[in-house]
Design a protein around this motif. Structure first.
Motif, PDB file in Angstrom:
ATOM      1  N   ALA A 161       0.839  -1.202   0.000  1.00 35.85           N
ATOM      2  CA  ALA A 161       0.000   0.000   0.000  1.00 35.85           C
ATOM      3  C   ALA A 161       0.873   1.250   0.000  1.00 35.85           C
ATOM      4  N   ALA A 162       1.908   1.269   0.849  1.00 38.34           N
ATOM      5  CA  ALA A 162       2.796   2.427   0.903  1.00 38.34           C
ATOM      6  C   ALA A 162       3.498   2.618  -0.431  1.00 38.34           C
ATOM      7  N   LYS A 163       3.853   1.506  -1.033  1.00 46.31           N
ATOM      8  CA  LYS A 163       4.519   1.582  -2.339  1.00 46.31           C
ATOM      9  C   LYS A 163       3.564   2.137  -3.395  1.00 46.31           C
ATOM     10  N   MET A 164       2.322   1.645  -3.375  1.00 47.53           N
ATOM     11  CA  MET A 164       1.372   2.110  -4.395  1.00 47.53           C
ATOM     12  C   MET A 164       0.978   3.565  -4.166  1.00 47.53           C
ATOM     13  N   ALA A 165       1.145   4.039  -2.928  1.00 50.59           N
ATOM     14  CA  ALA A 165       0.902   5.461  -2.662  1.00 50.59           C
ATOM     15  C   ALA A 165       2.150   6.282  -2.971  1.00 50.59           C
ATOM     16  N   ARG A 166       3.166   5.619  -3.487  1.00 47.74           N
ATOM     17  CA  ARG A 166       4.417   6.260  -3.908  1.00 47.74           C
ATOM     18  C   ARG A 166       5.040   7.114  -2.813  1.00 47.74           C
ATOM     19  N   ALA A 215       7.487  -5.802   6.950  1.00 46.94           N
ATOM     20  CA  ALA A 215       6.935  -4.653   6.209  1.00 46.94           C
ATOM     21  C   ALA A 215       8.054  -3.761   5.705  1.00 46.94           C
ATOM     22  N   VAL A 216       8.988  -3.428   6.589  1.00 46.39           N
ATOM     23  CA  VAL A 216      10.036  -2.503   6.150  1.00 46.39           C
ATOM     24  C   VAL A 216      11.084  -3.204   5.298  1.00 46.39           C
ATOM     25  N   GLU A 217      11.223  -4.510   5.487  1.00 44.74           N
ATOM     26  CA  GLU A 217      12.117  -5.253   4.592  1.00 44.74           C
ATOM     27  C   GLU A 217      11.560  -5.224   3.168  1.00 44.74           C
ATOM     28  N   ARG A 218      10.268  -5.400   3.058  1.00 47.42           N
ATOM     29  CA  ARG A 218       9.652  -5.401   1.734  1.00 47.42           C
ATOM     30  C   ARG A 218       9.804  -4.034   1.061  1.00 47.42           C
ATOM     31  N   LEU A 219       9.653  -2.983   1.861  1.00 46.50           N
ATOM     32  CA  LEU A 219       9.818  -1.649   1.285  1.00 46.50           C
ATOM     33  C   LEU A 219      11.253  -1.440   0.800  1.00 46.50           C
ATOM     34  N   ALA A 220      12.205  -1.936   1.576  1.00 50.19           N
ATOM     35  CA  ALA A 220      13.605  -1.814   1.150  1.00 50.19           C
ATOM     36  C   ALA A 220      13.816  -2.540  -0.176  1.00 50.19           C
ATOM     37  N   PHE A 236      11.512  -3.022  -2.503  1.00 51.92           N
ATOM     38  CA  PHE A 236      10.892  -2.184  -3.543  1.00 51.92           C
ATOM     39  C   PHE A 236      11.855  -1.094  -3.999  1.00 51.92           C
ATOM     40  N   VAL A 237      12.488  -0.453  -3.024  1.00 55.09           N
ATOM     41  CA  VAL A 237      13.383   0.658  -3.360  1.00 55.09           C
ATOM     42  C   VAL A 237      14.615   0.138  -4.082  1.00 55.09           C
ATOM     43  N   ASN A 238      15.204  -0.895  -3.524  1.00 60.06           N
ATOM     44  CA  ASN A 238      16.457  -1.362  -4.115  1.00 60.06           C
ATOM     45  C   ASN A 238      16.264  -2.049  -5.465  1.00 60.06           C
ATOM     46  N   ALA A 241      12.064   6.062  -4.003  1.00 62.41           N
ATOM     47  CA  ALA A 241      12.000   6.705  -2.692  1.00 62.41           C
ATOM     48  C   ALA A 241      13.375   6.671  -2.052  1.00 62.41           C
ATOM     49  N   GLU A 242      13.530   7.460  -0.999  1.00 63.88           N
ATOM     50  CA  GLU A 242      14.739   7.375  -0.190  1.00 63.88           C
ATOM     51  C   GLU A 242      14.424   6.510   1.008  1.00 63.88           C
ATOM     52  N   TYR A 243      15.191   5.478   1.199  1.00 67.16           N
ATOM     53  CA  TYR A 243      14.992   4.574   2.320  1.00 67.16           C
ATOM     54  C   TYR A 243      16.134   4.832   3.306  1.00 67.16           C
ATOM     55  N   ILE A 244      15.793   5.293   4.497  1.00 68.48           N
ATOM     56  CA  ILE A 244      16.846   5.604   5.475  1.00 68.48           C
ATOM     57  C   ILE A 244      16.883   4.497   6.528  1.00 68.48           C
ATOM     58  N   PRO A 245      17.922   3.678   6.476  1.00 66.53           N
ATOM     59  CA  PRO A 245      18.019   2.605   7.478  1.00 66.53           C
ATOM     60  C   PRO A 245      18.574   3.177   8.776  1.00 66.53           C
ATOM     61  N   VAL A 246      17.710   3.816   9.543  1.00 63.15           N
ATOM     62  CA  VAL A 246      18.156   4.551  10.732  1.00 63.15           C
ATOM     63  C   VAL A 246      18.672   3.612  11.813  1.00 63.15           C
ATOM     64  N   GLU A 247      19.226   4.228  12.853  1.00 60.42           N
ATOM     65  CA  GLU A 247      19.861   3.456  13.920  1.00 60.42           C
ATOM     66  C   GLU A 247      18.946   3.295  15.132  1.00 60.42           C
ATOM     67  N   GLY A 248      17.663   3.590  14.976  1.00 63.26           N
ATOM     68  CA  GLY A 248      16.725   3.401  16.079  1.00 63.26           C
ATOM     69  C   GLY A 248      15.405   4.071  15.742  1.00 63.26           C
ATOM     70  N   GLU A 249      14.383   3.744  16.505  1.00 66.71           N
ATOM     71  CA  GLU A 249      13.054   4.270  16.170  1.00 66.71           C
ATOM     72  C   GLU A 249      12.903   5.753  16.470  1.00 66.71           C
ATOM     73  N   HIS A 250      13.627   6.226  17.486  1.00 70.01           N
ATOM     74  CA  HIS A 250      13.572   7.664  17.767  1.00 70.01           C
ATOM     75  C   HIS A 250      13.991   8.414  16.509  1.00 70.01           C
TER      76      HIS A 250
END
Ligand SMILES: Cc1ncc(C[n+]2csc(CCOP(=O)(O)OP(=O)(O)O)c2C)c(N)n1
Ligand code: SF4
Ligand code: SF4
Ligand code: SF4
Ligand SMILES: [Mg+2]
Lengths: 396, 311, 340
Positions: A26-31, A46-51, A53-55, A61-70
């Motif tokens: 859904a997030a992907k189809m909403a671009r 979910a976030v693995e799948r988005l990664a 899609f991007v890769n 999109a820009e996928y930021i593999p951050v270092e924590g949820e904050h």
């Protein structure tokens, strides 16, 4: 009426996905344009799948593999302030870790969309799905949906962009779906064949953009006692009023894609003497329990709450005012409170005592028989109103 | 008994300590007191206010004071900025001011004949006894003098407990202020009723911004460039820079290092050779914003800038 | 506008160390735009050098700059509803997330350029302007993530050596023996017992293209570092020393002087690490005793001879190490006789 004609034309296909993958799709189809997320069970796929899609170049999109949820929420807050469409997802400890930023996304009026694969809070550490995470963010100003199956998770995620980004709303939206019982179950669902249809439904208007080098402004000012009340009230009011937008967006979605959900739904409530109220994946079990109760001559009904915030008070009154006994099956403790979290609010809404049960805590398994039994006890007066009882707890 | 006072000063002048000391000393004397300083985002030098109520019965909730019996100004330059506080003092009440100016002149600035006025050079006394331009000790002393409480011994105890250091010096400053403050009694009884009230907001301390309703505020509390220009920080100043153009070599060090963007380059007319008037570039100051920090004078390689006490 | 800047102690790259400090006056031409992007009317304390740093930072970076300002003195004093001093887009989200908010902004700029929303040829700087607490302590993780992920962000850490906004508590960059409200000079413990975190070295250890220290008293050097950072295609980190009057307890007029002494004593060395190459950018031919720096400040008032000697030793060692890294004696020997 051309719009409607066109709307009718949306072509869809039936596929099978897990809840996590449906939300990612859904997030992907909403671009979405910027994604920042951190893995945590049960949200991770979910976030693995988005990664992926991007890769794979399927999503620009820009996928930021951050270092924590904050940082995950902070990064999408920053990106959203730039006018980008953004997405993140998390569960329990991750939500707790980003807690500081939750009310900030509201105060800054940024339409961040977040998936929550629900999960119990530690301790003891428990990766399974209850709703203690979702219930802990009720007072912060987010729009919060709780969905009941994979299809609804997909559809609601798309609706979330349209609702949050509406110029009269500009608020963050959480779409909560049961950890495991939705996030990891594979179910059939219909999805639009053409992403363009999703974009027609939820075009990116950037009306929420706050940071613009051509029109500089400062966002996130100190709000002294002379100003905080007003600035925060505007967000409070926007949330209250967003219920109209939620309904409109749902109705339009129904027109275009053939599915809509309202603020919740009821099952055989019209003549019910006892109603099981719940949320998330177990609504189906509640409906089965209703059928079993009716077979035994107990006029039962069920109701699921889809929108936790803004609280759909009128809807709930309309559906439940005529029901004698209402029991809420809550899926998170309200530690030290009178009754379960949703039960508390529903009792206040109906302005009368209701029944409160706790179930699926830490994802303790439950079934339609257990819910039926609970409703039976309520119907027969074996439990007291406004005194929580437990479904499936061992011990006295 | 009930004495309501409002204290006005600047961040760094020890206004919080001042009200704590008077409250503490009053409590030691057997009264009840609530010291309720306002805390804001402002830094050293910005105007601040504090409320202090002394009673002989117990009260637990601090309430903003709208018409005080006493107004205490730790800095005479704040009288104009805080005119509303002067106006709001009850007739027959007290206005206590720290000022290097003569008492009559201060009374003139206050401009009310129906209040008692007390004046002391708080900064002068603080510099003399404590070595710091922190006039809180002296103002506590004057308060005790005009109000008849708290007792000096209790003030000493309170200083020891609230400051914990330089007790003798601060107490000496308070005592000298107690002894030397000039009190000008009210000349008239004044009208029984006053119409002005101190606003319950602190907004009046931070610039002339209109307080509007929630529906008129940009979404998310956005603010736009230029809005700070209405926040005139010149009133924070105790000393101001002045320039001797004949010494200035236009090296612009002052302009580079001013933290408040208050050094300006302007065109100035000067006498050229043969009496001709020429226009030359020169350094000037934007006194609307200059906080009087003295950096410009300190970094000037030629000593062209002097800091002078602004009275 | 062309500004003649008189620079004390500045020597250009490759300059031979050795000349006396007093003789080391040089003139550097610096093109500073007249346009002010950090406007007056702020709530910073009188003499607060945050104002000096912010103003010059924007003069170098220009109007196409987005500022992320985590919680702290700079933030609360410059943007209090309904006023702002910043004439560029500015955002405050929270205290410990400057690095991640900036990451999101930079990512958004990239994707919006690709999608044609922002002109792809337009260069937009994203700068984090964060305090030492917001950087070295609570924001450390977010900073590290941002550097590691190589976002094109200029991270400027203004270091007043404490949590000043909350009333002068110690931070991870408070120097040894400084008195702060959570490390007060007590009868038993003489102030703060930890050493200052070398943030520019820590940042550099991430392998980023540019990391530096700077001191606003040495303006051309600081400006040059901002300029370099802006040109780099990747993350950059600049650790700027900032004098704080109430925190350090000096007379306001000495706000620049105390910074000069920080460098003249070798307490604060201005260096840069560009593509892995370490270079001291402001040389000091002969160092003044650290006491010159300490005695202007109330936060060190409690120190006795022994502690001062210890601090001197710490600085001697730091300087030795930095000189070794730079491959020469760019910070000269201690001159115990030097006048302050
Ligand atoms: C999560 C969180 N913890 C604590 C605070 C309180 N707080 C605000 S600013 C600050 C200190 C800021 O220190 P620094 O980053 O060095 O900036 P300075 O104020 O010194 O300029 C603290 C502790 C906060 N705002 N948020
Ligand atoms: S006294 Fe300070 S604020 Fe005023 S002009 Fe000089 S440097 Fe600027
Ligand atoms: S620093 Fe002194 S000499 Fe230089 S421009 Fe300013 S006033 Fe003139
Ligand atoms: S407390 Fe220090 S850092 Fe904060 S505004 Fe004042 S001088 Fe600047
Ligand atoms: Mg700090």
């Amino acid at each position: 009426m051309t719009l409607q004609l066109e709307l009718g034309k949306v072509r869809q296909k039936r596929i099978a996905l897990t809840g996590n993958h449906a939300v990612a799709l859904a997030a992907k189809m909403a671009r979405v344009e910027v994604i920042a997320a951190y893995p945590i069970t049960p949200q991770t796929p979910a976030v693995e799948r988005l990664a992926e899609f991007v890769n794979n170049g399927e999503l620009d999109a820009e996928y930021i593999p951050v270092e924590g949820e904050h940082s995950a929420l902070s990064a999408v807050v920053g990106a959203s302030a730039m006018g980008a469409r953004v997405f993140t997802a998390t569960s329990s400890q991750g939500l707790g870790f980003m807690y500081e930023i939750l009310p900030i996304a509201v105060g800054l009026r940024l339409p961040v969309v977040m998936g929550i694969a629900t999960r119990a809070y530690s301790a003891p550490i428990n990766v399974w799905g209850d709703y203690s995470d979702v219930m802990s963010m009720r007072e912060l100003g987010w729009i919060i949906y709780m969905v009941s199956n994979v299809q609804e998770a997909f559809d609601t995620t798309i609706q979330a962009f349209r609702v949050g980004e509406d110029p009269s709303v500009h608020l963050p939206v959480a779409v909560a779906y049961d950890g495991f019982w939705i996030s990891h179950v594979l179910q059939p669902l219909e999805v639009p064949e053409d992403e363009e249809d999703v974009m027609r439904y939820a075009p990116i208007t950037r009306s929420w953009r706050k940071l613009d080098v051509d029109n500089p402004a400062s966002l996130g000012a100190v709000g002294t006692p002379e100003w905080y009340f007003e600035i925060r009230y505007a967000a409070y009011k926007a949330l209250e009023d967003s219920i109209k937008v939620v309904l409109e967006a749902d109705a339009l979605y129904g027109k275009m894609f053939g599915r809509s959900y309202g603020l919740g739904s009821g099952y055989k409530l019209e003549d019910a003497d006892v109603a099981i109220v719940t949320y998330g994946s177990i609504y189906g079990l509640a409906r089965k329990a209703v059928d079993a109760l009716r077979a035994e001559g107990i006029r039962a009904g069920a109701l699921k709450i889809r929108l936790l915030r803004p609280w759909p008070a009128d809807f709930l009154r309309r559906r439940l005012d005529g029901v004698d006994k209402v029991v809420v099956v809550d899926r998170a403790f309200n530690h030290g409170g009178l009754v379960g979290p949703v039960a508390t609010e529903l009792a206040a809404t109906l302005a009368r005592p209701i029944y409160s049960a706790y179930a699926t805590i830490g994802m303790r398994a439950t079934d339609s028989a257990a819910l039926k039994k609970a409703a039976e006890r309520v119907a027969k007066g074996e439990v007291e109103p406004m005194r929580p009882f437990n479904i499936g707890l061992r011990g006295p | 008994m009930r004495i309501e006072s409002v204290w006005i000063g600047r961040g760094g002048q020890g206004i919080v300590t001042a009200v704590y000391i008077v409250a503490h000393a009053s409590i030691a004397d057997g009264f009840y007191a609530i010291a309720n300083p306002e805390f804001g985002a402002e830094r050293r030098g910005a105007p601040v206010k504090a409320f202090l109520t002394i009673t002989d019965y117990f009260e637990d909730s601090p309430e903003p004071i709208k018409n005080p019996d006493v107004a205490v100004f730790l800095d005479d330059k704040l009288i104009d900025t805080m005119r509303v506080v002067v106006e709001a003092v009850k007739p027959g009440g007290y206005v206590i001011v720290s000022s290097g100016k003569g008492p009559e002149e201060v009374a003139g600035i206050i401009g009310r004949k129906d209040v008692n006025i007390a004046v002391v050079d708080g900064i002068g006394l603080a510099l003399k006894h404590v070595g710091l331009a922190v006039p809180n000790g002296p103002m506590v002393g004057v308060f005790a003098k005009v109000m008849g409480l708290p007792r000096l011994e209790s003030i000493k105890e309170a200083i020891a407990s609230q400051l914990g250091k330089a007790v003798e010096q601060n107490f000496a400053a308070a005592v000298e202020a107690y002894k030397t403050a000039v009190v000008i009694p009210a000349a008239e009884a004044g009208s029984a009723k006053i119409s002005v009230e101190i606003p319950t907001t602190s907004a009046f301390l931070t610039g002339d911004y209109e307080l509007v309703g929630w529906d008129q505020i940009p979404e998310g509390g956005l603010v736009y460039p230029g809005s700070s220009l209405r926040y005139k920080t010149g009133s924070w100043r105790v000393e101001k820079p002045i320039i001797d153009h004949s010494k200035c070599i236009m090296c612009r060090r002052c302009w580079l290092f001013c933290p408040d963007d208050a050094v300006l380059e302007v065109w100035r007319e000067a006498k050229g050779p043969g009496g001709r008037v020429v226009r030359v570039k020169a350094i000037d100051f934007s006194y609307d914003y200059c906080k009087g920090c003295g950096i410009c004078a300190q970094v000037c390689p030629t000593g062209a800038i002097q800091m002078v006490r602004e009275l | 506008m062309k500004v003649k800047v008189e620079v004390r102690g500045l020597q250009l790259p490759g300059a031979r160390p050795g000349a006396a400090v007093e003789a080391a006056y040089e003139y550097a031409d610096f093109d500073l735009p007249e346009q002010e992007l950090f406007l007056p009317g702020h709530g910073l304390c009188a003499s607060c050098t945050i104002g000096v740093i912010a103003r010059h930072m924007l003069k170098v970076l220009g109007p196409d700059t987005i500022v992320v300002n985590p919680t702290g003195c700079a933030e609360v004093s410059t943007v209090t509803y309904p006023r702002t001093n910043w004439a560029v887009p500015w955002i405050h989200v929270a205290f410990g997330n400057g690095g991640s908010v900036a990451s999101g902004i930079e990512a958004a700029i990239k994707v919006l350029k690709r999608r044609g929303v922002i002109d792809p040829n337009r260069k937009i700087n994203v700068v984090v302007f964060a305090g030492d607490g917001g950087t070295a302590d609570i924001g450390f993780q977010a900073l590290s993530g941002m550097l590691e992920r190589r976002h094109r962000v200029i991270y400027v850490m203004y270091d007043n050596e404490g949590y000043m906004n909350t009333g002068i508590q110690r931070s991870g960059t408070t120097p040894l023996f400084a008195s702060a409200t959570t490390s007060p000079a007590g009868k038993k413990i003489p102030g703060n017992l930890t050493h200052k975190k070398p943030m520019a070295l820590i940042a550099a250890a991430h392998g980023i293209p540019y990391s530096a220290t700077a001191n606003p008293a040495y303006l051309p050097d600081m400006l040059e570092k901002f300029r370099k950072a802006a040109e780099i295609d990747g993350p950059s980190f600049i650790h700027v020393l900032q004098s704080c009057q109430p925190g350090w307890r000096f007379e306001p007029k000495y706000a620049i002087k105390v910074l000069e002494l920080a460098t003249e004593t070798g307490y604060w060395v201005n260096y840069e690490i560009e593509d892995g190459k370490f270079r001291i950018t402001v040389t000091v031919p002969r160092r003044k005793p650290v006491e010159c720096f300490l005695k202007l400040q109330g936060r060190f008032k409690h120190l006795g001879k022994e502690e001062i000697a210890f601090l001197q030793k710490v600085i001697d060692e730091d300087v030795k190490r930095l000189n070794e890294m730079a491959g020469g004696e760019f910070i000269g020997p201690l001159d115990p006789e030097a006048k302050c």
